[in-house]
Design an enzyme around this catalytic site. Sequence first.
Site, PDB file in Angstrom:
ATOM      1  N   LYS A   1      27.433  41.075  40.681  1.00 17.47           N
ATOM      2  CA  LYS A   1      27.878  39.815  40.094  1.00 17.47           C
ATOM      3  C   LYS A   1      29.232  39.373  40.648  1.00 17.47           C
ATOM      4  CE  LYS A   1      27.330  36.321  37.393  1.00 17.47           C
ATOM      5  NZ  LYS A   1      26.289  35.335  37.714  1.00 17.47           N
TER       6      LYS A   1
ATOM      7  N   SER B   1      26.685  19.293  61.752  1.00 19.11           N
ATOM      8  CA  SER B   1      26.153  20.118  60.667  1.00 19.11           C
ATOM      9  C   SER B   1      25.225  19.299  59.770  1.00 19.11           C
ATOM     10  CB  SER B   1      27.313  20.728  59.879  1.00 19.11           C
ATOM     11  OG  SER B   1      26.870  21.799  59.086  1.00 19.11           O
TER      12      SER B   1
END
Length: 251
Positions: A179, A127
Amino acid sequence: DQRSRRRWSNLFKLLILLYLIALLVLANTSSLGSLKKPGEQHTALIDVKGLISSETDASADRVITALRAAFEAKHVKGVVLRINSPGGSPVQAAYINDEIKRLKAKYKKEKGREMPVYAVAVDLCASGGYYIAVGADAIYVDKGSLVGSIGVRIDSFGFQKAMEELGVERRLLTAGANKGILDPFLPLDESQRAFVLGVLDILHRQFIAEVKEGRGDKLKGGDELFSGLFWSGQQAVELGLADGLGSSSSV
């Protein structure tokens, strides 16, 4: 007579101790004689170890500081990045990748020659660790190293049903319809899922672009290379993810 014998005995023991210390000093001096002195040409070795994060030893600040010192050092003739990392922050990895390329370009412009940079995988070069490695001129691995995992992920949990069974009411007040996205105590709306996947896809494409820029025609695999899978070091060499087998000392 007894005091005299004790004095001679203590003196004899002291002489033996001094003799053993002298032998130890000579042994260490001879073993260090083969090491390079600071004023001689040498390779700079930089460790990228553990999770790549702004708060760890493998942070961009620490690695970049070491890289700059290596490129500025008068007697450094090459740099080895010894990577043993499962990945981490894509931003931190990108900072390091970008800085490798910037320093190489700056060095060539000022010195008129290349500063070779090699990446060496130890146990893991996955990664974000691989994101850093592709900024190097070549990548070397051990046959048992785990290499790849070219992908992006976000982890979360969902406790909605557990809360319902326990009779717990979630009270979340937000200004902004999204949110509370990825809140583990709320169901994941399909539109929000699509949005998050879109963001991950953008980051993934950025990662793929860096790998293709760094490895170029060396890559021999297809789309499976960018699916998040990882391979042994031997397989990585065969797929073009790495250039060969080697350790930091051999490289």
